[in-house]
Design a protein around this motif. Structure first.
Motif, PDB file in Angstrom:
ATOM      1  N   GLY A 141      -0.317  12.189 -25.234  1.00  6.36           N
ATOM      2  CA  GLY A 141      -0.888  12.875 -26.382  1.00  6.36           C
ATOM      3  C   GLY A 141      -2.298  12.381 -26.685  1.00  6.36           C
ATOM      4  N   PRO A 142      -2.834  12.747 -27.847  1.00  9.95           N
ATOM      5  CA  PRO A 142      -4.214  12.405 -28.185  1.00  9.95           C
ATOM      6  C   PRO A 142      -4.367  10.949 -28.615  1.00  9.95           C
ATOM      7  CG  PRO A 142      -3.206  13.556 -30.019  1.00  9.95           C
ATOM      8  CD  PRO A 142      -2.196  13.594 -28.887  1.00  9.95           C
ATOM      9  N   LEU A 143      -5.593  10.455 -28.528  1.00  9.69           N
ATOM     10  CA  LEU A 143      -5.924   9.152 -29.093  1.00  9.69           C
ATOM     11  C   LEU A 143      -5.857   9.243 -30.615  1.00  9.69           C
ATOM     12  CD1 LEU A 143      -9.036   8.094 -26.956  1.00  9.69           C
ATOM     13  CD2 LEU A 143      -6.619   7.742 -26.466  1.00  9.69           C
ATOM     14  N   LEU A 144      -5.388   8.170 -31.246  1.00 14.49           N
ATOM     15  CA  LEU A 144      -5.235   8.131 -32.695  1.00 14.49           C
ATOM     16  C   LEU A 144      -6.090   7.012 -33.275  1.00 14.49           C
ATOM     17  CD1 LEU A 144      -1.331   8.478 -32.814  1.00 14.49           C
ATOM     18  CD2 LEU A 144      -3.028  10.319 -32.988  1.00 14.49           C
ATOM     19  N   ALA A 145      -6.407   7.127 -34.556  1.00 12.68           N
ATOM     20  CA  ALA A 145      -7.198   6.118 -35.253  1.00 12.68           C
ATOM     21  C   ALA A 145      -6.297   5.205 -36.061  1.00 12.68           C
ATOM     22  CB  ALA A 145      -8.208   6.801 -36.178  1.00 12.68           C
ATOM     23  N   LEU A 146      -6.741   3.967 -36.250  1.00 11.48           N
ATOM     24  CA  LEU A 146      -6.065   3.025 -37.125  1.00 11.48           C
ATOM     25  C   LEU A 146      -6.853   2.913 -38.431  1.00 11.48           C
ATOM     26  CD1 LEU A 146      -5.090   0.302 -34.516  1.00 11.48           C
ATOM     27  CD2 LEU A 146      -3.527   1.822 -35.749  1.00 11.48           C
ATOM     28  N   PRO A 147      -6.163   2.798 -39.555  1.00 13.49           N
ATOM     29  CA  PRO A 147      -6.849   2.862 -40.855  1.00 13.49           C
ATOM     30  C   PRO A 147      -7.754   1.676 -41.125  1.00 13.49           C
ATOM     31  CG  PRO A 147      -4.551   2.283 -41.138  1.00 13.49           C
ATOM     32  CD  PRO A 147      -4.705   2.657 -39.704  1.00 13.49           C
ATOM     33  N   ARG A 148      -8.744   1.907 -41.999  1.00 11.59           N
ATOM     34  CA  ARG A 148      -9.673   0.891 -42.474  1.00 11.59           C
ATOM     35  C   ARG A 148      -9.806   1.028 -43.984  1.00 11.59           C
ATOM     36  NH1 ARG A 148     -14.665   2.365 -38.723  1.00 11.59           N
ATOM     37  NH2 ARG A 148     -14.177   4.365 -39.692  1.00 11.59           N
ATOM     38  N   PRO A 149     -10.393   0.029 -44.642  1.00  7.67           N
ATOM     39  CA  PRO A 149     -10.504   0.110 -46.097  1.00  7.67           C
ATOM     40  C   PRO A 149     -11.341   1.284 -46.596  1.00  7.67           C
ATOM     41  CG  PRO A 149     -10.793  -2.158 -45.359  1.00  7.67           C
ATOM     42  CD  PRO A 149     -10.781  -1.298 -44.133  1.00  7.67           C
ATOM     43  N   GLY A 150     -12.288   1.752 -45.815  1.00 10.28           N
ATOM     44  CA  GLY A 150     -13.137   2.858 -46.244  1.00 10.28           C
ATOM     45  C   GLY A 150     -14.012   3.343 -45.113  1.00 10.28           C
ATOM     46  N   THR A 151     -14.815   4.343 -45.400  1.00  6.90           N
ATOM     47  CA  THR A 151     -15.646   4.945 -44.358  1.00  6.90           C
ATOM     48  C   THR A 151     -16.808   4.046 -43.955  1.00  6.90           C
ATOM     49  OG1 THR A 151     -16.921   6.102 -46.071  1.00  6.90           O
ATOM     50  CG2 THR A 151     -15.066   7.286 -45.069  1.00  6.90           C
ATOM     51  N   ASP A 152     -17.209   3.111 -44.820  1.00 15.75           N
ATOM     52  CA  ASP A 152     -18.344   2.247 -44.506  1.00 15.75           C
ATOM     53  C   ASP A 152     -17.887   0.959 -43.825  1.00 15.75           C
ATOM     54  OD1 ASP A 152     -21.065   1.701 -44.413  1.00 15.75           O
ATOM     55  OD2 ASP A 152     -21.013   0.536 -46.271  1.00 15.75           O
ATOM     56  N   GLY A 203      -9.399  14.104 -38.903  1.00 20.50           N
ATOM     57  CA  GLY A 203      -9.723  15.516 -39.088  1.00 20.50           C
ATOM     58  C   GLY A 203     -10.819  15.668 -40.116  1.00 20.50           C
ATOM     59  N   GLY A 204     -11.747  16.587 -39.864  1.00 17.91           N
ATOM     60  CA  GLY A 204     -12.797  16.851 -40.827  1.00 17.91           C
ATOM     61  C   GLY A 204     -13.795  15.717 -40.916  1.00 17.91           C
ATOM     62  N   PRO A 205     -14.614  15.697 -41.977  1.00 17.08           N
ATOM     63  CA  PRO A 205     -15.684  14.711 -42.103  1.00 17.08           C
ATOM     64  C   PRO A 205     -15.220  13.349 -42.568  1.00 17.08           C
ATOM     65  CG  PRO A 205     -15.666  16.146 -43.999  1.00 17.08           C
ATOM     66  CD  PRO A 205     -14.617  16.689 -43.045  1.00 17.08           C
ATOM     67  N   SER A 206     -13.929  13.168 -42.876  1.00 16.39           N
ATOM     68  CA  SER A 206     -13.455  11.925 -43.472  1.00 16.39           C
ATOM     69  C   SER A 206     -13.009  10.925 -42.419  1.00 16.39           C
ATOM     70  CB  SER A 206     -12.310  12.184 -44.441  1.00 16.39           C
ATOM     71  OG  SER A 206     -11.240  12.811 -43.756  1.00 16.39           O
ATOM     72  N   LYS A 207     -13.641  10.891 -41.243  1.00 19.26           N
ATOM     73  CA  LYS A 207     -13.235  10.009 -40.175  1.00 19.26           C
ATOM     74  C   LYS A 207     -13.311   8.546 -40.621  1.00 19.26           C
ATOM     75  CE  LYS A 207     -17.840   9.726 -38.130  1.00 19.26           C
ATOM     76  NZ  LYS A 207     -18.672  10.077 -36.990  1.00 19.26           N
ATOM     77  N   GLY A 208     -12.328   7.780 -40.207  1.00 14.82           N
ATOM     78  CA  GLY A 208     -12.331   6.363 -40.490  1.00 14.82           C
ATOM     79  C   GLY A 208     -11.753   5.994 -41.836  1.00 14.82           C
ATOM     80  N   SER A 209     -11.425   6.963 -42.704  1.00 15.93           N
ATOM     81  CA  SER A 209     -10.823   6.613 -43.984  1.00 15.93           C
ATOM     82  C   SER A 209      -9.393   6.195 -43.761  1.00 15.93           C
ATOM     83  CB  SER A 209     -10.895   7.804 -44.949  1.00 15.93           C
ATOM     84  OG  SER A 209     -10.075   8.848 -44.491  1.00 15.93           O
ATOM     85  N   THR A 210      -8.785   5.654 -44.793  1.00 17.40           N
ATOM     86  CA  THR A 210      -7.412   5.195 -44.656  1.00 17.40           C
ATOM     87  C   THR A 210      -6.437   6.341 -44.514  1.00 17.40           C
ATOM     88  OG1 THR A 210      -7.277   5.089 -47.059  1.00 17.40           O
ATOM     89  CG2 THR A 210      -7.809   3.065 -45.895  1.00 17.40           C
ATOM     90  N   GLY A 211      -6.890   7.528 -44.773  1.00 16.51           N
ATOM     91  CA  GLY A 211      -6.127   8.728 -44.454  1.00 16.51           C
ATOM     92  C   GLY A 211      -4.831   8.844 -45.196  1.00 16.51           C
TER      93      GLY A 211
END
Length: 393
Positions: free
Chosen positions: A332-343, A385-393
């Motif tokens: 399947g696709p690569l997935l992201a792991l959460p971070r405290p915020g976009t910065d 998904g969308g512009p919120s990449k890297g957020s805790t989602g």
């Protein structure tokens, strides 16, 4: 881009028999963490060793039993248990370095730098011992990161030669170059040893064609199977291009290998994730990219669960200006792991069978680098998904 296939010259290695796991007990009194209880999803921030200058930095490079994590803190070899950080006790004259691997019995291995001249030596440290033991003499060149399996086998690059130790004693094991290696080939790094003793490394070749006087360069993975079978040159997408090389980063207990192809030339920076399976007779598979990102590199694979982790990145003018720790379950696709915020930026370097992922994060506003562990990582990993990449989602 010219694409060629580095062929495997030996079919004998395909018949490697799975050797039994040899139990190697640690010394009396060694403190080995207890088994990890059922996990809960979380992002654990690990403390840093005290530093007189107030500097903070940490990175998890490998994961052991229970809650044991190992790596580096403020430039020193370190490990974490119970949420506390500990410096590896090094011999006199050594201070800086890092732990690169740990086995299930609490045996840590890494590199230490001598304060007087910055020469590097390979060390082994059993939890609970009073001091780490140097396995090699300190050297200014050709000494690389060591790795260890649960049977107590340690492999490392010592002054350009691949060596192996069992329970702290060097053993006579040959690590020849693959039969198809060009003149001028050398092993430049090691990346792992699995349960049965297969060793993974990376070869680099510089060869001048005597007829055309043209310089050829190539970087590609090599696997030395357990049992003394001939080594494999793993097929790569791009060969004989001085701006492109293929780096191996991890091998699991079934012989699966992960890594990435790296193109680096001035402002051009490209990272393509790669996955090989035995019998290593085909080019690697490309698992794709993290949604919204241009590059990805796989940095580690779990021993038995086929999970790989690494970093998705974007380069601007040759510099990495975005990094996101990624998680790939093997399909399947690569997935992201959460971070405290976009910065924030994050990197993943280690993954365990109990679903922990280790690495580091940096807060772009403070540039503070922190060692971290994602627990129950599969339950946190998400598809951006969308512009919120890297957020805790």
């Amino acid at each position: 881009m010219r694409t060629t296939l580095r062929t495997t010259t030996s079919t004998l290695a395909a018949a490697v028999a799975l050797a039994g796991l040899v139990t190697a007990a640690g010394p009396a009194g060694a403190a080995v963490p207890a088994a990890t209880p059922a996990c809960s999803p979380g992002l654990v921030t690990l403390p840093s060793l005290p530093d007189p200058g107030g500097w903070t930095y940490g990175s998890v490079r490998a994961l052991g039993s229970g809650d044991l994590a190992v790596g580096t803190s403020v430039g020193r070899p370190a490990y974490w248990t119970g949420g506390e950080v500990h410096a590896v006790p090094l011999p006199d004259g050594f201070r800086a370095g890092e732990v690169t691997a740990v086995n299930a019995k609490g045996l840590l291995v890494g590199t230490a730098r001598r304060t007087s001249d910055q020469a590097t030596a390979v060390f082994a440290y059993q939890l609970g011992a009073p001091v780490a033991r140097l396995l090699t003499e300190a050297s200014a060149t050709g000494t690389g990161a060591p790795y260890v399996n649960d049977a107590g086998r340690v492999v490392a690059l010592d002054r350009g030669a691949v060596k192996e130790w069992v329970n702290g004693t060097e053993v006579a094991r040959a690590f020849p170059l693959p039969a198809d290696a060009r003149p001028g080939t050398e092993i430049v790094s090691l990346s792992g040893v699995n349960r049965r003793g297969d060793v993974l490394g990376t070869a680099y070749s510089t060869y001048v064609d005597p007829e055309t006087d043209e310089l050829h360069r190539s970087r590609y993975p090599v696997v030395w199977p357990a049992g003394g079978y001939p080594p494999y040159s793993l097929p790569v997408w791009t060969d004989d291009d001085r701006t492109v090389g293929t780096v191996a980063t991890g091998i699991d207990n079934r012989g699966r290998v992960v890594g990435y192809e790296k193109e680096s030339y001035r402002d051009v920076q490209r990272r393509t994730p790669a996955v090989w399976k035995q019998p290593y007779d085909a080019p690697p598979a490309d698992p794709g990219r993290l949604a919204g990102e241009e590059q990805a590199a796989l940095e580690a694979i779990s021993p038995n669960t086929n999970v790989a982790v690494g970093t998705a990145s974007t380069f601007v003018d040759g510099y990495e200006n975005y990094a996101q720790a990624l998680y790939w379950p093997g399909s399947g696709p690569l997935l992201a792991l959460p971070r405290p915020g976009t910065d924030w930026r994050s990197w993943a370097h280690a993954v365990s069978d109990d679903d922990r992922v280790g690495g580091e994060m940096v807060d772009n506003s403070t540039l503070k680098v922190t060692a971290v562990i994602w627990t129950c990582a599969s339950k946190q990993a998400f598809l951006p998904g969308g512009p919120s990449k890297g957020s805790t989602g």
